[in-house]
Write an enzyme that holds these catalytic residues in place. Sequence first.
Site, PDB file in Angstrom:
ATOM      1  N   GLY A   1       0.900  -1.261   0.123  1.00 24.79           N
ATOM      2  CA  GLY A   1       0.020   0.041  -0.097  1.00 24.79           C
ATOM      3  C   GLY A   1       0.704   1.195  -0.150  1.00 24.79           C
ATOM      4  O   GLY A   1       0.491   2.258   0.719  1.00 24.79           O
TER       5      GLY A   1
ATOM      6  N   ASN B   1       1.900   3.459  -2.404  1.00 20.87           N
ATOM      7  CA  ASN B   1       1.560   4.531  -3.503  1.00 20.87           C
ATOM      8  C   ASN B   1       0.923   5.637  -2.861  1.00 20.87           C
ATOM      9  O   ASN B   1       0.808   6.785  -3.601  1.00 20.87           O
ATOM     10  CB  ASN B   1       0.483   3.956  -4.727  1.00 20.87           C
ATOM     11  CG  ASN B   1      -0.559   3.643  -4.379  1.00 20.87           C
ATOM     12  OD1 ASN B   1      -0.862   3.048  -3.128  1.00 20.87           O
ATOM     13  ND2 ASN B   1      -1.601   3.965  -5.139  1.00 20.87           N
ATOM     14  N   THR B   2       0.315   5.779  -1.808  1.00 12.84           N
ATOM     15  CA  THR B   2      -0.267   6.884  -0.919  1.00 12.84           C
ATOM     16  C   THR B   2      -0.157   6.919   0.397  1.00 12.84           C
ATOM     17  O   THR B   2       0.155   5.962   1.156  1.00 12.84           O
ATOM     18  CB  THR B   2      -1.609   6.823  -1.616  1.00 12.84           C
ATOM     19  OG1 THR B   2      -2.324   8.030  -1.107  1.00 12.84           O
ATOM     20  CG2 THR B   2      -2.611   5.799  -0.904  1.00 12.84           C
TER      21      THR B   2
ATOM     22  N   SER C   1      -4.048  -0.282  14.432  1.00 13.00           N
ATOM     23  CA  SER C   1      -4.734   1.003  14.455  1.00 13.00           C
ATOM     24  C   SER C   1      -5.167   1.210  16.040  1.00 13.00           C
ATOM     25  O   SER C   1      -5.661   0.353  16.583  1.00 13.00           O
ATOM     26  CB  SER C   1      -5.989   1.178  13.591  1.00 13.00           C
ATOM     27  OG  SER C   1      -6.714   2.000  13.915  1.00 13.00           O
TER      28      SER C   1
ATOM     29  N   TYR D   1     -13.973  -3.372  11.179  1.00 10.93           N
ATOM     30  CA  TYR D   1     -12.566  -2.885  11.063  1.00 10.93           C
ATOM     31  C   TYR D   1     -11.872  -3.154  12.411  1.00 10.93           C
ATOM     32  O   TYR D   1     -10.642  -3.724  12.374  1.00 10.93           O
ATOM     33  CB  TYR D   1     -12.736  -1.366  10.983  1.00 10.93           C
ATOM     34  CG  TYR D   1     -11.338  -0.606  10.740  1.00 10.93           C
ATOM     35  CD1 TYR D   1     -10.571  -0.796   9.855  1.00 10.93           C
ATOM     36  CD2 TYR D   1     -10.866   0.203  12.009  1.00 10.93           C
ATOM     37  CE1 TYR D   1      -9.239  -0.102   9.648  1.00 10.93           C
ATOM     38  CE2 TYR D   1      -9.645   1.066  11.823  1.00 10.93           C
ATOM     39  CZ  TYR D   1      -8.746   0.833  10.777  1.00 10.93           C
ATOM     40  OH  TYR D   1      -7.600   1.515  10.732  1.00 10.93           O
TER      41      TYR D   1
END
Length: 283
Positions: free
Chosen positions: A6, A8-9, A130, A156
């Site tokens: 992940g 690319n951003t 998280s 999540y």
Amino acid sequence: MAVVTGANTGLGFETARMLAERGASVVLAVRDVEKGKRAADSMRGDVRVQALDLTSLESVRAAAADLRARYQRIDLLINNAGVMYTPKQTTRDGFETQFGTNHLGHFALTGLLLDLLLPVAGSRVVTVSSVGHRVRAEIHFDDLHWERSYGRVAAYGQSKLANLMFTYELQRRLAAHGTTAAVTAHPGLSNTELVRNSPVLIRMPLTWLAPMFTQKASMGALPTLRAAADPAVLGGQYYGPKGMGEVRGHPQLVTSSPDSYDVAVQQRLWAVSEDLTGVKFPV
């Protein structure tokens, strides 16, 4: 050599950029290869792109095969990619999207690449969790894929709790080898596009209050970078921002929820994850 999923951003981009600028060879493992190439072109250093779609075990296996063919060793595997608060949907393999992407995809990728890390002294697997692992979070073994009912926040939380439990059980298995460490980190509240799927009641306050309660992706990436590069880090540790509520600030050693340290649940989750992905670890 570092593999960052992940990348690319957002947090992954900043993690990869900082590693590359400090001399690491970095592979951006991304779903959108064109975006990955643009990200790589904007970085200084040895940066390459690898196609990886964590919502597909076929893609995970193909990516692992490509990496194994191209590289003889991996120093860092950074399991960063993730989705958050998505509407109810499934991956190509029928897994609930958040659990399938955030946990099972990374579980499979790590298992398929681990023997490239094991011979490398000081190598690390860093998995990004998280603060959401504390919110309505438990491992729902009776309904892992939320087929009976779906709550995007709870789903999540389950996926991020799974990231922690995976790390702790992996470290337990790695301890006998003495070369590779499993570490975890979280970015606090970082201002990235990850919140785009959040319910309006969550997304709007974050948008309005972002300057006061969130931090830039470059700051949010620091706990991951510390977990990856600080020579004092030990396997099984967890890093996050040191500010109030671990929302923002420079990284420090933190503690995850009491539920995350339940060894019996960690081991059960591991066994279930092996069955669902078909990936067996060499430890």
